[in-house]
Write a protein that holds these residues in place. Structure first.
Motif, short mmCIF file in Angstrom:
data_model
loop_
_atom_site.label_atom_id
_atom_site.label_comp_id
_atom_site.label_asym_id
_atom_site.label_seq_id
_atom_site.Cartn_x
_atom_site.Cartn_y
_atom_site.Cartn_z
N THR A 90 4.58 -6.92 6.64
CA THR A 90 4.95 -5.58 6.18
C THR A 90 3.93 -4.55 6.67
O THR A 90 2.72 -4.71 6.44
CB THR A 90 5.03 -5.55 4.64
OG1 THR A 90 6.11 -6.39 4.22
CG2 THR A 90 5.27 -4.13 4.14
N VAL A 92 3.75 -0.38 9.00
CA VAL A 92 4.36 0.56 9.93
C VAL A 92 4.01 0.07 11.33
O VAL A 92 2.84 -0.17 11.64
CB VAL A 92 3.83 1.99 9.72
CG1 VAL A 92 4.46 2.93 10.76
CG2 VAL A 92 4.15 2.48 8.32
N GLN A 109 8.92 1.76 9.85
CA GLN A 109 8.50 0.92 8.72
C GLN A 109 9.23 -0.41 8.73
O GLN A 109 10.46 -0.46 8.84
CB GLN A 109 8.78 1.64 7.41
CG GLN A 109 8.48 0.82 6.17
CD GLN A 109 6.99 0.61 5.95
OE1 GLN A 109 6.21 1.55 6.04
NE2 GLN A 109 6.59 -0.62 5.65
N THR A 111 9.49 -3.72 6.22
CA THR A 111 9.16 -4.25 4.91
C THR A 111 9.79 -5.62 4.76
O THR A 111 11.00 -5.77 4.92
CB THR A 111 9.65 -3.32 3.79
OG1 THR A 111 9.08 -2.03 3.97
CG2 THR A 111 9.26 -3.87 2.43
#
Length: 114
Positions: A90, A92, A109, A111
């Motif tokens: 996880t 950026v 991003q 996640t």
């Protein structure tokens, strides 16, 4: 002027896959290097993978065997195929284009969570 734009991020469950894209436009010169970096909250930006216009590839140990970097020179595009994703992936994700100087994108991003 050179523009770098990443896309393809999102939310994925552990063990899942994502494919990131990085498109470079503007005053583009060859040869060049394209690289992916990532930055998790509270940490420094870390290098993930690199690919040269000649096809030389290298990976960070933390992603080797799970991530694959590629590029299409004719489209000025690089990709990062990410498999077997873990929560610790996880972050950026940023693309860097290296020619006469370094150019960074705004990031996308990723996640990894159940």
């Amino acid at each position: 002027q050179v523009q770098v734009v990443e896309s393809g991020g999102g939310l994925v469950q552990p063990g899942g896959s994502l494919r990131l894209s990085c498109v470079v436009s503007g005053r583009i010169f060859s040869p060049s290097v394209m690289a992916w970096y990532r930055q998790a909250p509270g940490t420094e930006r870390e290098w993930v993978a690199t690919i040269t216009s000649g096809g030389f590839i290298n990976y960070a140990e933390s992603v080797r065997g799970r991530f694959t970097i590629s590029r299409e020179n004719a489209k000025n595009t690089a990709y990062l195929e990410m498999n077997s994703l873990k929560p610790e992936d996880t972050a950026v994700y940023y693309c860097k284009y290296i020619s006469s100087k370094d150019y960074w994108g705004q990031g996308t991003q990723v996640t990894v969570s159940s």
